[in-house]
Design a protein around this motif. Structure first.
Motif, PDB file in Angstrom:
ATOM      1  N   LEU A  52      24.157   2.855  26.825  1.00 17.92           N
ATOM      2  CA  LEU A  52      24.390   1.608  26.106  1.00 17.92           C
ATOM      3  C   LEU A  52      25.797   1.582  25.537  1.00 17.92           C
ATOM      4  O   LEU A  52      26.494   0.567  25.637  1.00 17.92           O
ATOM      5  N   ARG A  53      26.204   2.694  24.945  1.00 16.85           N
ATOM      6  CA  ARG A  53      27.526   2.756  24.331  1.00 16.85           C
ATOM      7  C   ARG A  53      28.636   2.519  25.369  1.00 16.85           C
ATOM      8  O   ARG A  53      29.570   1.767  25.132  1.00 16.85           O
ATOM      9  N   GLU A  54      28.494   3.156  26.538  1.00 18.28           N
ATOM     10  CA  GLU A  54      29.525   3.023  27.575  1.00 18.28           C
ATOM     11  C   GLU A  54      29.521   1.628  28.205  1.00 18.28           C
ATOM     12  O   GLU A  54      30.575   1.021  28.394  1.00 18.28           O
ATOM     13  N   ASP A  55      28.337   1.130  28.534  1.00 14.17           N
ATOM     14  CA  ASP A  55      28.265  -0.183  29.174  1.00 14.17           C
ATOM     15  C   ASP A  55      28.707  -1.289  28.227  1.00 14.17           C
ATOM     16  O   ASP A  55      29.406  -2.240  28.638  1.00 14.17           O
ATOM     17  N   ALA A  56      28.298  -1.202  26.965  1.00 10.98           N
ATOM     18  CA  ALA A  56      28.686  -2.213  25.993  1.00 10.98           C
ATOM     19  C   ALA A  56      30.192  -2.186  25.760  1.00 10.98           C
ATOM     20  O   ALA A  56      30.845  -3.244  25.693  1.00 10.98           O
ATOM     21  N   ASN A  57      30.755  -0.987  25.649  1.00  8.27           N
ATOM     22  CA  ASN A  57      32.200  -0.869  25.440  1.00  8.27           C
ATOM     23  C   ASN A  57      32.983  -1.450  26.626  1.00  8.27           C
ATOM     24  O   ASN A  57      33.985  -2.162  26.435  1.00  8.27           O
ATOM     25  N   ARG A  58      32.507  -1.163  27.843  1.00  4.93           N
ATOM     26  CA  ARG A  58      33.191  -1.684  29.031  1.00  4.93           C
ATOM     27  C   ARG A  58      33.134  -3.216  29.066  1.00  4.93           C
ATOM     28  O   ARG A  58      34.138  -3.880  29.336  1.00  4.93           O
ATOM     29  N   LEU A  59      31.953  -3.764  28.769  1.00 10.07           N
ATOM     30  CA  LEU A  59      31.779  -5.212  28.819  1.00 10.07           C
ATOM     31  C   LEU A  59      32.563  -5.908  27.707  1.00 10.07           C
ATOM     32  O   LEU A  59      33.205  -6.933  27.937  1.00 10.07           O
ATOM     33  N   VAL A  60      32.506  -5.341  26.509  1.00 10.58           N
ATOM     34  CA  VAL A  60      33.235  -5.931  25.380  1.00 10.58           C
ATOM     35  C   VAL A  60      34.739  -5.887  25.629  1.00 10.58           C
ATOM     36  O   VAL A  60      35.457  -6.858  25.373  1.00 10.58           O
ATOM     37  N   THR A  61      35.222  -4.773  26.161  1.00  3.66           N
ATOM     38  CA  THR A  61      36.656  -4.647  26.449  1.00  3.66           C
ATOM     39  C   THR A  61      37.094  -5.644  27.505  1.00  3.66           C
ATOM     40  O   THR A  61      38.134  -6.308  27.371  1.00  3.66           O
ATOM     41  N   ASP A  62      36.287  -5.793  28.551  1.00  4.59           N
ATOM     42  CA  ASP A  62      36.617  -6.720  29.627  1.00  4.59           C
ATOM     43  C   ASP A  62      36.657  -8.163  29.122  1.00  4.59           C
ATOM     44  O   ASP A  62      37.593  -8.915  29.412  1.00  4.59           O
ATOM     45  N   LEU A  63      35.646  -8.554  28.359  1.00  3.49           N
ATOM     46  CA  LEU A  63      35.590  -9.923  27.858  1.00  3.49           C
ATOM     47  C   LEU A  63      36.685 -10.194  26.823  1.00  3.49           C
ATOM     48  O   LEU A  63      37.248 -11.286  26.775  1.00  3.49           O
ATOM     49  N   THR A  64      36.973  -9.194  25.986  1.00  2.00           N
ATOM     50  CA  THR A  64      38.032  -9.362  24.996  1.00  2.00           C
ATOM     51  C   THR A  64      39.382  -9.540  25.674  1.00  2.00           C
ATOM     52  O   THR A  64      40.191 -10.385  25.268  1.00  2.00           O
ATOM     53  N   ASP A  65      39.640  -8.744  26.711  1.00  2.00           N
ATOM     54  CA  ASP A  65      40.892  -8.898  27.466  1.00  2.00           C
ATOM     55  C   ASP A  65      40.974 -10.289  28.091  1.00  2.00           C
ATOM     56  O   ASP A  65      42.044 -10.907  28.132  1.00  2.00           O
ATOM     57  N   HIS A  66      39.836 -10.767  28.599  1.00  2.00           N
ATOM     58  CA  HIS A  66      39.807 -12.106  29.192  1.00  2.00           C
ATOM     59  C   HIS A  66      40.134 -13.167  28.147  1.00  2.00           C
ATOM     60  O   HIS A  66      40.961 -14.065  28.396  1.00  2.00           O
ATOM     61  N   VAL A  67      39.511 -13.080  26.990  1.00  2.90           N
ATOM     62  CA  VAL A  67      39.757 -14.057  25.926  1.00  2.90           C
ATOM     63  C   VAL A  67      41.218 -14.025  25.503  1.00  2.90           C
ATOM     64  O   VAL A  67      41.857 -15.073  25.326  1.00  2.90           O
TER      65      VAL A  67
END
Length: 303
Positions: A123-138
């Motif tokens: 959960l920690r790794e997948d959430a971090n990857r997804l949050v980082t990707d979406l934050t970079d997109h924003v």
């Protein structure tokens, strides 16, 4: 683009004339070509403007319908900013979208903070990857908006290659995969991110509607200008040619003018092509609204 296409026609026709592939000697053939262009342009301009006016007429409505539309738009705007300490909601597309993305970024950071100390490593790794990707997109979209002008098309163009359905699917898959490991606060934050992306997609679709209506009105006006110029030039050439009883092109209409006349005859088509192409690209890349997507949108690169 319309001017560029017209210049391309002009270059091609004069290029063919310069190398000797086009020899204008028989005015009768030119009469047939000019007559065809006159009739074709009249049909093209009339048909396109009629269709556009039918579409644009949808903007007309009774006071009750207009009031309902205003209330629906205001409700959508205010719902996005209930939790914000803002006295006035932005009215321009670029500023409005920037605030929406700020809300999404805030919820993403909250989700990242709530999952950073999760006991489940996956959960920690997948959430971090997804949050980082979406934050970079924003951050990327926000930067593009700030660098571009505040027009509707400039705001819309930075979102054309964004697939929100896919990003929402990833968030919901994260929730489904780690349902037992996610805290109530993290689940609520995740749902807030999903809601923010959905509202961003709604805003994108609404901006697309405004853009298409504006472009249809504008292309009608430009096409009228181009049609009047084209028809005037072509009809003048027809009158000049009709005044000649000889078998060669009269001196009043030298052979070198024929390629230019052909290009002017295609001026309305050049205008129509440039606007319809842009409208078609915008529509194709935003045809589906969340939660659905299309193969064309899947093939686009995300910002």
């Amino acid at each position: 683009m319309g001017v560029g296409l017209f210049a391309a026609f002009l270059s091609i026709f004069y290029g063919l004339y310069a190398v000797g592939l086009v020899r204008v000697q028989n005015p009768t053939a030119i009469l047939y070509v000019l007559s065809s262009l006159v009739g074709g342009n009249l049909t093209l301009v009339t048909l396109v403007i009629t269709i556009n006016q039918v579409i644009i007429s949808r903007q007309l409505g009774s006071p009750g319908e207009l009031r309902e539309e205003i209330e629906n738009v205001n409700e959508f705007r205010e719902r996005l900013f209930d939790s914000e300490d803002r006295q006035v909601v932005p009215v321009t597309p670029s500023d409005f979208l920037k605030v929406v993305l700020e809300n999404v970024r805030r919820d993403l950071q909250r989700l990242g903070g709530l999952t950073a100390d999760a006991a489940d490593d996956g959960l920690r790794e997948d959430a971090n990857r997804l949050v980082t990707d979406l934050t970079d997109h924003v951050d990327t979209v926000t930067t593009l908006i700030e660098e571009s002008e505040s027009g509707t098309f400039n705001t819309l163009s930075v979102l054309l290659t964004t697939n929100y359905a896919d990003r929402i699917y990833q968030l919901r898959r994260l929730k489904s995969s780690y349902r037992e490991s996610l805290s109530d606060e993290a689940t609520a934050a995740l749902e807030e991110v999903v809601a923010g992306l959905q509202e961003t997609d709604v805003a994108r679709q609404y901006f697309k509607t405004l853009y298409i209506q504006t472009e249809l009105a504008y292309v009608s006006r430009v096409l009228l200008y181009a049609g009047v110029v084209s028809e005037t030039v072509l009809l003048s050439a027809l009158l000049v040619l009709s005044s000649s009883s000889g078998t060669t092109t009269p001196e009043a209409l030298p052979p070198a003018v024929a390629p230019g006349l052909a290009a002017v005859g295609l001026l309305p088509l050049s205008v129509l092509f440039s606007y319809v192409l842009r409208l078609a690209v915008v529509t194709q890349r935003t045809v589906a609204i969340t939660p659905f997507t299309t193969p064309e949108q899947e093939d686009e690169l995300d910002v």
